[in-house]
Motif scaffolding. Structure first.
Motif, PDB file in Angstrom:
ATOM      1  N   LEU A  46     -33.747  13.022 -16.388  1.00 54.37           N
ATOM      2  CA  LEU A  46     -33.331  12.777 -17.767  1.00 54.37           C
ATOM      3  C   LEU A  46     -32.205  11.744 -17.790  1.00 54.37           C
ATOM      4  CD1 LEU A  46     -33.141  16.516 -18.896  1.00 54.37           C
ATOM      5  CD2 LEU A  46     -34.960  14.897 -19.486  1.00 54.37           C
ATOM      6  N   GLU A  47     -31.985  11.157 -18.942  1.00 55.05           N
ATOM      7  CA  GLU A  47     -30.863  10.234 -19.128  1.00 55.05           C
ATOM      8  C   GLU A  47     -29.886  10.890 -20.091  1.00 55.05           C
ATOM      9  OE1 GLU A  47     -32.239   6.398 -20.324  1.00 55.05           O
ATOM     10  OE2 GLU A  47     -33.702   6.246 -18.688  1.00 55.05           O
ATOM     11  N   LEU A  48     -28.959  11.657 -19.517  1.00 58.19           N
ATOM     12  CA  LEU A  48     -27.985  12.391 -20.325  1.00 58.19           C
ATOM     13  C   LEU A  48     -26.676  11.618 -20.358  1.00 58.19           C
ATOM     14  CD1 LEU A  48     -28.690  16.011 -19.042  1.00 58.19           C
ATOM     15  CD2 LEU A  48     -29.766  14.780 -20.945  1.00 58.19           C
ATOM     16  N   ARG A  49     -26.144  11.425 -21.577  1.00 55.55           N
ATOM     17  CA  ARG A  49     -24.942  10.598 -21.754  1.00 55.55           C
ATOM     18  C   ARG A  49     -23.919  11.348 -22.613  1.00 55.55           C
ATOM     19  NH1 ARG A  49     -29.302   7.627 -22.919  1.00 55.55           N
ATOM     20  NH2 ARG A  49     -28.878   7.745 -25.162  1.00 55.55           N
ATOM     21  N   PRO A  50     -22.651  10.974 -22.474  1.00 56.87           N
ATOM     22  CA  PRO A  50     -21.611  11.594 -23.299  1.00 56.87           C
ATOM     23  C   PRO A  50     -21.909  11.422 -24.791  1.00 56.87           C
ATOM     24  CG  PRO A  50     -20.608  10.369 -21.500  1.00 56.87           C
ATOM     25  CD  PRO A  50     -22.077  10.041 -21.473  1.00 56.87           C
ATOM     26  N   GLY A  51     -21.628  12.463 -25.539  1.00 52.65           N
ATOM     27  CA  GLY A  51     -21.820  12.417 -26.981  1.00 52.65           C
ATOM     28  C   GLY A  51     -23.191  12.826 -27.455  1.00 52.65           C
ATOM     29  N   MET A  52     -24.148  12.992 -26.530  1.00 52.13           N
ATOM     30  CA  MET A  52     -25.474  13.455 -26.936  1.00 52.13           C
ATOM     31  C   MET A  52     -25.403  14.853 -27.529  1.00 52.13           C
ATOM     32  SD  MET A  52     -28.272  12.484 -24.037  1.00 52.13           S
ATOM     33  CE  MET A  52     -29.282  11.019 -24.216  1.00 52.13           C
ATOM     34  N   ARG A  53     -26.271  15.124 -28.492  1.00 54.19           N
ATOM     35  CA  ARG A  53     -26.408  16.479 -29.013  1.00 54.19           C
ATOM     36  C   ARG A  53     -27.621  17.103 -28.326  1.00 54.19           C
ATOM     37  NH1 ARG A  53     -28.241  19.344 -34.162  1.00 54.19           N
ATOM     38  NH2 ARG A  53     -26.683  21.014 -34.393  1.00 54.19           N
ATOM     39  N   ILE A  54     -27.364  18.163 -27.554  1.00 54.35           N
ATOM     40  CA  ILE A  54     -28.400  18.774 -26.721  1.00 54.35           C
ATOM     41  C   ILE A  54     -28.599  20.222 -27.122  1.00 54.35           C
ATOM     42  CG2 ILE A  54     -29.071  19.408 -24.370  1.00 54.35           C
ATOM     43  CD1 ILE A  54     -27.470  17.073 -23.330  1.00 54.35           C
ATOM     44  N   LEU A  55     -29.856  20.616 -27.286  1.00 54.62           N
ATOM     45  CA  LEU A  55     -30.213  22.010 -27.500  1.00 54.62           C
ATOM     46  C   LEU A  55     -30.537  22.627 -26.147  1.00 54.62           C
ATOM     47  CD1 LEU A  55     -30.984  24.488 -29.199  1.00 54.62           C
ATOM     48  CD2 LEU A  55     -33.275  23.475 -29.466  1.00 54.62           C
ATOM     49  N   ASP A  56     -29.774  23.661 -25.767  1.00 57.39           N
ATOM     50  CA  ASP A  56     -30.045  24.435 -24.563  1.00 57.39           C
ATOM     51  C   ASP A  56     -30.828  25.658 -25.013  1.00 57.39           C
ATOM     52  OD1 ASP A  56     -30.087  25.680 -22.127  1.00 57.39           O
ATOM     53  OD2 ASP A  56     -27.905  25.874 -21.912  1.00 57.39           O
ATOM     54  N   LEU A  57     -32.144  25.597 -24.845  1.00 57.55           N
ATOM     55  CA  LEU A  57     -33.043  26.586 -25.429  1.00 57.55           C
ATOM     56  C   LEU A  57     -33.322  27.700 -24.421  1.00 57.55           C
ATOM     57  CD1 LEU A  57     -34.798  27.385 -27.848  1.00 57.55           C
ATOM     58  CD2 LEU A  57     -36.606  25.918 -26.923  1.00 57.55           C
ATOM     59  N   GLY A  58     -32.937  28.929 -24.784  1.00 58.84           N
ATOM     60  CA  GLY A  58     -33.012  30.035 -23.838  1.00 58.84           C
ATOM     61  C   GLY A  58     -31.838  29.967 -22.887  1.00 58.84           C
ATOM     62  N   SER A  59     -30.646  29.828 -23.459  1.00 62.28           N
ATOM     63  CA  SER A  59     -29.434  29.529 -22.687  1.00 62.28           C
ATOM     64  C   SER A  59     -28.848  30.730 -21.965  1.00 62.28           C
ATOM     65  CB  SER A  59     -28.371  28.935 -23.621  1.00 62.28           C
ATOM     66  OG  SER A  59     -28.180  29.771 -24.754  1.00 62.28           O
ATOM     67  N   GLY A  60     -29.382  31.932 -22.216  1.00 59.96           N
ATOM     68  CA  GLY A  60     -28.907  33.109 -21.516  1.00 59.96           C
ATOM     69  C   GLY A  60     -27.430  33.362 -21.771  1.00 59.96           C
ATOM     70  N   LYS A  61     -26.702  33.670 -20.709  1.00 59.17           N
ATOM     71  CA  LYS A  61     -25.277  33.966 -20.846  1.00 59.17           C
ATOM     72  C   LYS A  61     -24.405  32.717 -20.838  1.00 59.17           C
ATOM     73  CE  LYS A  61     -25.735  38.635 -18.987  1.00 59.17           C
ATOM     74  NZ  LYS A  61     -25.302  39.609 -17.949  1.00 59.17           N
ATOM     75  N   GLY A  62     -25.026  31.537 -20.719  1.00 58.72           N
ATOM     76  CA  GLY A  62     -24.295  30.322 -21.028  1.00 58.72           C
ATOM     77  C   GLY A  62     -23.913  29.390 -19.905  1.00 58.72           C
ATOM     78  N   ALA A  63     -24.287  29.684 -18.666  1.00 58.34           N
ATOM     79  CA  ALA A  63     -23.872  28.822 -17.560  1.00 58.34           C
ATOM     80  C   ALA A  63     -24.403  27.402 -17.721  1.00 58.34           C
ATOM     81  CB  ALA A  63     -24.338  29.411 -16.228  1.00 58.34           C
ATOM     82  N   THR A  64     -25.663  27.257 -18.126  1.00 58.22           N
ATOM     83  CA  THR A  64     -26.248  25.925 -18.257  1.00 58.22           C
ATOM     84  C   THR A  64     -25.589  25.128 -19.383  1.00 58.22           C
ATOM     85  OG1 THR A  64     -28.017  26.979 -19.547  1.00 58.22           O
ATOM     86  CG2 THR A  64     -28.481  26.464 -17.234  1.00 58.22           C
TER      87      THR A  64
END
Length: 270
Positions: A46-64
């Protein structure tokens, strides 16, 4: 039971970003295989950059979600159905990312977001529970902006169950019929590409995924046996506690990569 020490979970040679995180902290949030190893490997496509709005879907307890905020400077929405938003928010606040990660309790088929509101959607060790239906990708991509990215790390088999004719017994004994949702990387590629809605940029099985999973399972077993996290347990169909730990370890030891893996799949919305 063979126990893995916490020091063996620090692997800067393979997972340099994940190695910055305290293994004991991660084990306290344990809900399955090592989430940051999976995410770090997935993020390479992936090309992840600062300021992106990302949905962490099925994030569990939050580590990701913590990882996405810290490592990539993203603004993250952590969505999960099983973990209360207040519980996840406390994790984010303690990790110092409470201002960049929003916790939302949401069911994956009824997401409370505006269309085209995310630059990327990632899902780590969760998509198998809700994302295999033919209609799910068309639903999900509505929440991506044009050109937005989708990345999924999900348990996989090296061959389809339909091709095998049955779920291998050592897997069925632990996860039962849920293994029907553990598809090959090429199954995912076809499932997504046939919609015409995305361009799949990568679909592969993670090398030695079973070894990573086994290393983490042994560490978790030792951690829980020591009584430091009596309530934690892998969310893998085996149940929490010593019996569940033993079942997962036995499954992976018996398999040795013959069938078990993780599929890492990335795509862009057209």
């Amino acid at each position: 039971m063979i126990v893995t020490s916490l020091s063996e979970l620090v692997r800067p040679d393979r997972y340099p970003r994940s190695s910055r995180y305290d293994p004991a902290w991660l084990l306290g949030l344990d809900m399955g295989p090592h989430p940051l190893w999976l995410l770090e490997d997935l993020a390479g496509g992936l090309e992840l950059r600062p300021g992106m709005r990302i949905l962490d879907l099925g994030s569990g307890k939050g580590a990701t979600s913590v990882f996405l905020a810290r490592e990539y400077g993203a603004e993250v929405v952590a969505a999960d159905w099983w973990i209360a938003a207040e519980e996840a928010a406390a994790v984010f606040a303690e990790a110092g990312v409470g201002d960049r990660v929003e916790a939302v309790r949401a069911e994956a088929h009824a997401l409370p977001f505006e269309e085209a509101s995310f630059d990327a959607i990632v899902s780590v060790d969760a998509f198998e529970y809700f994302g295999t239906a033919d209609t799910y990708l068309p639903y999900l991509v509505r929440f991506l902006r044009p050109g937005g990215q989708l990345g999924v790390a999900t348990p996989a088999l090296t061959r389809e169950v339909r091709e095998l004719g049955a779920i291998p017994p050592h897997i069925r004994e632990v996860v039962g019929w849920e293994a029907m949702a553990w598809h090959t990387a090429e199954w995912w590629r076809f499932q997504w590409e046939i919609t015409g809605l995305v361009d799949v940029t990568s679909a592969r099985l993670q090398p030695d995924a079973w070894r990573d999973w086994l290393l983490w399972a042994r560490a978790g077993a030792g951690y829980r046996a020591a009584g430091r996290d009596a309530d934690a347990g892998p969310d893998n169909g085996a149940g929490a506690g010593a019996d569940g730990d033993r079942a997962v370890i036995d499954m992976l030891t018996a398999d040795r990569g013959a069938y078990l893996s993780f599929a890492l799949v990335t795509a862009r919305r057209r």
